[in-house]
Design a protein around this motif. Structure first.
Motif, mmCIF file in Angstrom:
data_model
loop_
_atom_site.group_PDB
_atom_site.id
_atom_site.type_symbol
_atom_site.label_atom_id
_atom_site.label_comp_id
_atom_site.label_asym_id
_atom_site.label_seq_id
_atom_site.Cartn_x
_atom_site.Cartn_y
_atom_site.Cartn_z
ATOM 1 N N LEU A 200 1.243 -1.541 -8.071
ATOM 2 C CA LEU A 200 2.085 -2.454 -8.842
ATOM 3 C C LEU A 200 1.958 -2.152 -10.331
ATOM 4 O O LEU A 200 0.879 -1.773 -10.806
ATOM 5 C CB LEU A 200 1.695 -3.893 -8.544
ATOM 6 N N PRO A 201 3.021 -2.327 -11.094
ATOM 7 C CA PRO A 201 3.022 -1.878 -12.493
ATOM 8 C C PRO A 201 2.195 -2.720 -13.461
ATOM 9 O O PRO A 201 1.569 -2.175 -14.379
ATOM 10 C CB PRO A 201 4.499 -1.905 -12.881
ATOM 11 N N HIS A 202 2.229 -4.041 -13.310
ATOM 12 C CA HIS A 202 1.571 -4.933 -14.274
ATOM 13 C C HIS A 202 1.976 -4.582 -15.710
ATOM 14 O O HIS A 202 1.151 -4.540 -16.626
ATOM 15 C CB HIS A 202 0.051 -4.873 -14.131
ATOM 16 N N PRO B 114 -5.720 8.664 -9.896
ATOM 17 C CA PRO B 114 -4.256 8.676 -10.078
ATOM 18 C C PRO B 114 -3.868 8.619 -11.551
ATOM 19 O O PRO B 114 -4.635 8.128 -12.380
ATOM 20 C CB PRO B 114 -3.803 7.412 -9.351
ATOM 21 N N PRO B 115 -2.688 9.109 -11.885
ATOM 22 C CA PRO B 115 -2.225 9.029 -13.273
ATOM 23 C C PRO B 115 -1.855 7.604 -13.650
ATOM 24 O O PRO B 115 -1.447 6.812 -12.795
ATOM 25 C CB PRO B 115 -0.989 9.930 -13.279
ATOM 26 N N TYR B 116 -2.031 7.271 -14.907
ATOM 27 C CA TYR B 116 -1.705 5.948 -15.436
ATOM 28 C C TYR B 116 -2.610 4.870 -14.799
ATOM 29 O O TYR B 116 -3.242 5.094 -13.771
ATOM 30 C CB TYR B 116 -0.224 5.616 -15.249
ATOM 31 N N ASP B 117 -2.659 3.731 -15.423
ATOM 32 C CA ASP B 117 -3.598 2.687 -15.015
ATOM 33 C C ASP B 117 -2.932 1.324 -15.126
ATOM 34 O O ASP B 117 -2.362 0.989 -16.161
ATOM 35 C CB ASP B 117 -4.837 2.748 -15.922
ATOM 36 N N ASN B 118 -2.978 0.552 -14.049
ATOM 37 C CA ASN B 118 -2.390 -0.784 -14.081
ATOM 38 C C ASN B 118 -3.447 -1.870 -14.271
ATOM 39 O O ASN B 118 -3.146 -3.066 -14.170
ATOM 40 C CB ASN B 118 -1.574 -1.050 -12.806
ATOM 41 N N ASP C 34 -5.957 -2.511 -12.317
ATOM 42 C CA ASP C 34 -6.510 -2.997 -11.056
ATOM 43 C C ASP C 34 -7.061 -1.827 -10.252
ATOM 44 O O ASP C 34 -6.310 -1.146 -9.546
ATOM 45 C CB ASP C 34 -5.427 -3.729 -10.257
ATOM 46 N N PRO C 35 -8.370 -1.561 -10.319
ATOM 47 C CA PRO C 35 -8.956 -0.420 -9.618
ATOM 48 C C PRO C 35 -8.893 -0.537 -8.093
ATOM 49 O O PRO C 35 -9.044 0.457 -7.379
ATOM 50 C CB PRO C 35 -10.411 -0.412 -10.110
ATOM 51 N N GLN C 36 -8.669 -1.746 -7.580
ATOM 52 C CA GLN C 36 -8.571 -1.948 -6.134
ATOM 53 C C GLN C 36 -7.178 -1.616 -5.593
ATOM 54 O O GLN C 36 -6.995 -1.510 -4.378
ATOM 55 C CB GLN C 36 -8.926 -3.406 -5.787
ATOM 56 N N ASP C 37 -6.217 -1.490 -6.475
ATOM 57 C CA ASP C 37 -4.829 -1.222 -6.084
ATOM 58 C C ASP C 37 -4.650 0.281 -5.920
ATOM 59 O O ASP C 37 -4.567 1.032 -6.895
ATOM 60 C CB ASP C 37 -3.869 -1.767 -7.145
ATOM 61 N N THR C 38 -4.620 0.736 -4.683
ATOM 62 C CA THR C 38 -4.513 2.169 -4.402
ATOM 63 C C THR C 38 -3.162 2.506 -3.784
ATOM 64 O O THR C 38 -2.474 1.637 -3.253
ATOM 65 C CB THR C 38 -5.633 2.616 -3.447
ATOM 66 N N ALA C 39 -2.805 3.767 -3.878
ATOM 67 C CA ALA C 39 -1.523 4.230 -3.352
ATOM 68 C C ALA C 39 -1.735 5.135 -2.133
ATOM 69 O O ALA C 39 -2.669 5.931 -2.107
ATOM 70 C CB ALA C 39 -0.768 4.989 -4.435
ATOM 71 N N LYS C 40 -0.870 4.964 -1.144
ATOM 72 C CA LYS C 40 -0.932 5.806 0.043
ATOM 73 C C LYS C 40 0.442 5.834 0.705
ATOM 74 O O LYS C 40 1.351 5.074 0.322
ATOM 75 C CB LYS C 40 -1.972 5.286 1.042
ATOM 76 N N VAL C 41 0.591 6.691 1.690
ATOM 77 C CA VAL C 41 1.817 6.709 2.488
ATOM 78 C C VAL C 41 1.446 6.674 3.963
ATOM 79 O O VAL C 41 0.374 7.151 4.358
ATOM 80 C CB VAL C 41 2.693 7.955 2.213
ATOM 81 N N ARG C 42 2.306 6.074 4.751
ATOM 82 C CA ARG C 42 2.199 6.166 6.211
ATOM 83 C C ARG C 42 3.363 7.017 6.689
ATOM 84 O O ARG C 42 4.529 6.715 6.409
ATOM 85 C CB ARG C 42 2.221 4.793 6.869
ATOM 86 N N VAL C 43 3.032 8.077 7.390
ATOM 87 C CA VAL C 43 4.024 9.071 7.805
ATOM 88 C C VAL C 43 4.406 8.859 9.266
ATOM 89 O O VAL C 43 3.529 8.824 10.145
ATOM 90 C CB VAL C 43 3.472 10.497 7.605
ATOM 91 N N TYR C 44 5.701 8.723 9.529
ATOM 92 C CA TYR C 44 6.234 8.598 10.884
ATOM 93 C C TYR C 44 7.057 9.846 11.180
ATOM 94 O O TYR C 44 8.110 10.051 10.572
ATOM 95 C CB TYR C 44 7.136 7.363 11.006
ATOM 96 N N LEU C 45 6.572 10.676 12.091
ATOM 97 C CA LEU C 45 7.292 11.900 12.424
ATOM 98 C C LEU C 45 7.995 11.742 13.768
ATOM 99 O O LEU C 45 7.417 11.216 14.717
ATOM 100 C CB LEU C 45 6.323 13.087 12.492
ATOM 101 N N PRO C 46 9.244 12.204 13.869
ATOM 102 C CA PRO C 46 9.945 12.143 15.156
ATOM 103 C C PRO C 46 9.396 13.186 16.122
ATOM 104 O O PRO C 46 8.666 14.101 15.718
ATOM 105 C CB PRO C 46 11.395 12.463 14.770
ATOM 106 N N ILE C 47 9.716 13.034 17.399
ATOM 107 C CA ILE C 47 9.357 14.051 18.384
ATOM 108 C C ILE C 47 9.966 15.372 17.933
ATOM 109 O O ILE C 47 11.132 15.431 17.526
ATOM 110 C CB ILE C 47 9.889 13.667 19.778
ATOM 111 N N GLU C 48 9.176 16.434 17.998
ATOM 112 C CA GLU C 48 9.595 17.711 17.416
ATOM 113 C C GLU C 48 10.940 18.202 17.930
ATOM 114 O O GLU C 48 11.777 18.687 17.165
ATOM 115 C CB GLU C 48 8.516 18.771 17.671
ATOM 116 N N VAL D 35 3.304 3.590 -13.605
ATOM 117 C CA VAL D 35 2.413 3.512 -12.443
ATOM 118 C C VAL D 35 3.192 3.663 -11.135
ATOM 119 O O VAL D 35 2.943 4.596 -10.361
ATOM 120 C CB VAL D 35 1.586 2.203 -12.476
ATOM 121 N N PRO D 36 4.155 2.774 -10.807
ATOM 122 C CA PRO D 36 4.906 2.967 -9.555
ATOM 123 C C PRO D 36 5.802 4.201 -9.582
ATOM 124 O O PRO D 36 6.015 4.825 -8.538
ATOM 125 C CB PRO D 36 5.720 1.680 -9.426
#
Length: 274
Positions: free
Chosen positions: A100-102, A34-38, A40-54, A107-108
């Protein structure tokens, strides 16, 4: 016969639960480093996607930024708990677990921008209108959302914003001291304080906003959200401000919030207004 019916009902329930589970899935925000560094190598970014019924999908989507003073993330009540709400409105919800920015604000910010770009990148397969993607944030996450709404451009710029009891100002004495230090570091420059104060960056191209907060918030001064609304109004940006008489800070999805029903009605009405 009764036993057979019981198994049939149980089977249908299991299928329904399986279908519901399939409508929520995690996606890494970055394939590589990822770009930039806070720091903390254990601090990773992800998303959880919730899609409605089509068949119920409106094509609208919202990226959600939980709060936590830029020192932690309230992923449930200010994140995942909102997935089902938006699904039921036919809106895709993308809950962001940002780093987290630290003391490193990029970062965020880079994570939130990447989340916006990711949604647009997958707009076709996720049945999303790339011109109807908003951003939502709570407390410090509200500051992140407002920063993206006022400063980001191109594929990272949202079409609307939803802010709950947001930190808006990074100027000492006006916002939330903990969020300010965690975001900018212990000795930020006056230039950075103004650069990352969303109320100082509103323009006529800032997206429309829904702002909700409590009058008795002792954590983040209500003036943050009110001043932001005032700047939106001054720049002819459509905005809706809701100041509830009580509730304090950090109510998120809590049904126990005294004005929960009014809040949900106000938000649903606003979402249907455009």
């Amino acid at each position: 016969m009764k036993l057979r019916k019981l198994f049939l009902v149980a089977g249908l329930a299991a299928i329904a639960m399986s279908m519901s589970a399939q409508r929520a899935f995690d996606v890494k925000l970055y394939n590589g480093r990822p770009p930039y560094d806070n720091g903390d190598p254990q601090d990773t970014a992800k998303v959880r996607v919730y899609l409605p019924i089509e068949k119920e999908a409106t094509g609208r989507a919202v990226v959600i930024c939980p709060g936590g003073g830029y020192t932690s993330l309230s992923m449930d009540k200010e994140g995942y708990d909102w997935g089902e709400f938006f699904q039921n409105q036919g809106i895709a919800a993308i809950v962001l677990k940002y780093r987290l920015p630290h003391g490193e604000p990029n970062v965020p910010i880079s994570d939130a921008e990447q989340a916006m770009k990711l949604v647009r990148m997958n707009a076709t397969s996720w049945k999303i209108n790339r011109n109807d993607i908003g951003i939502m944030g709570f407390s410090a996450g509200g500051h992140l959302a407002a920063t993206i709404a006022t400063c980001s451009q191109g594929e990272a710029k949202p079409n609307f914003q939803i802010l709950f009891y947001p930190v808006i100002s990074m100027v000492e004495g006006y916002g939330h001291e903990g969020s300010r230090i965690n975001f900018l570091g212990k000795r930020p420059s006056k230039r950075d304080e103004k650069k990352y104060s969303a109320d100082m960056n509103v323009s006529r191209v800032t997206p429309r906003a829904f702002i909700a907060l409590s009058d008795d918030d002792d954590t983040v001064p209500p003036a943050n959200g009110v001043n932001y609304y005032t700047e939106l109004y001054r720049n002819d940006v459509r905005a809706s401000l809701h100041v509830y008489p009580g509730g304090g800070h950090g109510w998120g999805s809590k049904i126990g919030f005294r004005y929960h029903e009014e809040l949900m009605m106000d938000l649903k009405a606003w979402l249907k207004s455009f």
